[in-house]
Design an enzyme around this catalytic site. Structure first.
Site, PDB file in Angstrom:
ATOM      1  N   ASP A   1       0.827  -1.230   0.000  1.00 33.41           N
ATOM      2  CA  ASP A   1       0.000   0.000   0.000  1.00 33.41           C
ATOM      3  C   ASP A   1       0.850   1.264   0.000  1.00 33.41           C
ATOM      4  O   ASP A   1       0.533   2.239  -0.683  1.00 33.41           O
ATOM      5  CB  ASP A   1      -1.055   0.002   1.126  1.00 33.41           C
TER       6      ASP A   1
ATOM      7  N   SER B   1      -2.954  -8.490  16.488  1.00 33.24           N
ATOM      8  CA  SER B   1      -2.964  -9.742  15.719  1.00 33.24           C
ATOM      9  C   SER B   1      -2.999  -9.536  14.227  1.00 33.24           C
ATOM     10  O   SER B   1      -3.146 -10.494  13.488  1.00 33.24           O
ATOM     11  CB  SER B   1      -4.177 -10.604  16.068  1.00 33.24           C
ATOM     12  N   GLY B   2      -2.917  -8.302  13.758  1.00 40.97           N
ATOM     13  CA  GLY B   2      -2.930  -8.083  12.313  1.00 40.97           C
ATOM     14  C   GLY B   2      -4.334  -7.965  11.754  1.00 40.97           C
ATOM     15  O   GLY B   2      -4.541  -8.093  10.548  1.00 40.97           O
TER      16      GLY B   2
ATOM     17  N   SER C   1      -6.413  -1.230  15.653  1.00 40.10           N
ATOM     18  CA  SER C   1      -6.219   0.216  15.811  1.00 40.10           C
ATOM     19  C   SER C   1      -7.009   0.995  14.767  1.00 40.10           C
ATOM     20  O   SER C   1      -7.589   2.035  15.079  1.00 40.10           O
ATOM     21  CB  SER C   1      -4.737   0.594  15.801  1.00 40.10           C
TER      22      SER C   1
ATOM     23  N   ASP D   1      -5.627  -0.291   6.009  1.00 44.31           N
ATOM     24  CA  ASP D   1      -6.464  -0.725   7.135  1.00 44.31           C
ATOM     25  C   ASP D   1      -7.645   0.227   7.334  1.00 44.31           C
ATOM     26  O   ASP D   1      -8.791  -0.200   7.478  1.00 44.31           O
ATOM     27  CB  ASP D   1      -5.639  -0.781   8.422  1.00 44.31           C
TER      28      ASP D   1
HETATM   29  C1  GLA Z   1      -0.059  -2.566   8.480  1.00 42.24           C
HETATM   30  C2  GLA Z   1      -0.242  -1.140   7.919  1.00 42.24           C
HETATM   31  C3  GLA Z   1      -0.854  -1.177   6.517  1.00 42.24           C
HETATM   32  C4  GLA Z   1      -0.096  -2.129   5.603  1.00 42.24           C
HETATM   33  C5  GLA Z   1       0.133  -3.478   6.272  1.00 42.24           C
HETATM   34  C6  GLA Z   1       1.023  -4.381   5.453  1.00 42.24           C
HETATM   35  O1  GLA Z   1      -1.295  -3.169   8.688  1.00 42.24           O
HETATM   36  O2  GLA Z   1      -1.060  -0.383   8.771  1.00 42.24           O
HETATM   37  O3  GLA Z   1      -0.893   0.118   5.988  1.00 42.24           O
HETATM   38  O4  GLA Z   1       1.113  -1.558   5.166  1.00 42.24           O
HETATM   39  O5  GLA Z   1       0.717  -3.339   7.564  1.00 42.24           O
HETATM   40  O6  GLA Z   1       0.401  -4.691   4.268  1.00 42.24           O
END
Ligand code: GLA
Length: 339
Positions: free
Chosen positions: A22, A105-106, A110, A150
């Protein structure tokens, strides 16, 4: 300006494919999910925003106007302060925050917090404007130069669809999710914090992309052949991930739209290998989890999702193939209404 009590909701997101693309204006394919954050808020005659979270012992008390979001305490108040600095409400207020998005956790806990708080504080604008304001809030809160994926996935989600986002134009194209497939998210148990060590590693990856772009031009339009100009082996690997990942997002969007789970799963596995070997954001635990899940019949593919360095793996499966994990579905983006 919001008047009266409101309830704002913002979903978390899982990224199906397209990580670390991104911030160079590349392609991503996330979906907003049915885990999210809800804020109930009442503006009042006060110059402080006071939010209580069911998951935090201490309230976030943010004095308006916000000067430096990073100085807010406790640490989750930084995100609230970052948002307040963007939305600039004319009065404070009080509210509560509840989230079903697991933290660290991805799954963009946030972003869900920022987007729901922004709407509760009276933000008005398009989903893209909302996402950009919340991206600035995130960067101010963490000091990490994170991208737009995100916040935009949370703001612009579409029920039943993944979102193919072109991060150079911020155009969002819904990709209908096949009815006969499931997305399962499994936590590696390794938490990571983009405000800490993982944030530094993230910033370093982003700087490598900029260094590669200084030699070969924008990575979003570069081809693998262009990368022969890169003499530094680390820059070459980082750039190769980005260029190949953009191609995989393109192919995976088409495969998913055609209902081809096998092809989509293969692309997810190739994405994981690239994030592991070229971008070096995986961990032995995540690699072992991907291997274990893909060995299960009915699992078409799996990969680390989000920034990496820990967090979750996302799997594309036949219905019922996996009993563990969160079975998530694509939902609409954030919204606010009178409460
Ligand atoms: C985090 C960042 C996003 C993106 C991902 C990896 O979630 O907030 O902007 O860069 O990592 O794809």
């Amino acid at each position: 300006m919001t008047t009266g009590r409101v309830r704002a909701h913002a979903p978390g997101r899982v990224n199906l494919i397209g990580d670390h693309t991104d911030y160079t204006g590349g392609l991503v394919l996330p979906m907003a999910i049915d885990l999210g954050t809800t804020v109930e808020y009442e503006p009042g005659d006060t110059d402080r925003v006071v939010l209580r979270s069911s998951a935090e012992p201490e309230a976030a008390i943010v004095a308006l106007p916000v000067d430096d979001p990073r100085s807010a305490r406790p640490s989750w108040a930084r995100y609230v302060a970052g948002v307040a600095a963007q939305v600039r409400p004319t009065t404070g207020g009080t509210g509560t925050l509840d989230s079903t998005v697991p933290r660290g956790s991805g799954l963009s806990s946030s972003a869900a917090l920022e987007v729901s708080v922004a709407l509760a504080l009276g933000f008005s604008g398009t989903p893209v404007e909302l996402a950009l304001a919340c991206q600035r809030a995130e960067q101010a809160a963490t000091g990490t130069p994170s991208g737009i994926m995100d916040q935009l996935a949370s703001a612009a989600g579409v029920e039943g669809s993944a979102l193919r986002i072109d991060c150079s134009t911020l155009q969002v194209t819904p990709v209908p999710f096949p009815g006969d497939a499931e997305v399962v998210v499994v936590d590696s148990g390794q938490q990571r914090d983009l405000g800490g060590e993982a944030g530094r590693a993230y910033a370093e990856r982003r700087a490598s992309c900029e260094a590669a772009e200084a030699v070969v031009g924008p990575l979003r339009t570069a081809t693998l052949d262009d990368l022969v100009q890169l003499r530094d082996p680390v820059l070459l690997r980082r750039a190769r991930h980005v260029v190949s990942e953009n191609a995989r997002v393109r192919e995976c969007s088409e495969a998913l739209a055609a209902g081809d789970l096998r092809a989509s799963g293969h692309l997810m596995l190739a994405s994981h290998a690239s994030l592991r070997d070229d971008y070096e954001v995986s961990t032995p635990e995540l690699d072992a989890l991907v291997a274990r899940l893909t060995a299960v019949p009915g699992v078409h593919g799996a990969r680390v999702t989000g920034a990496g360095f820990g967090g979750c793996v996302v799997a594309l499966t036949d219905p019922g193939a996996l009993a563990e994990g969160w079975h998530v579905r694509p939902v609409a983006g954030a919204s606010v209404q009178p409460a």
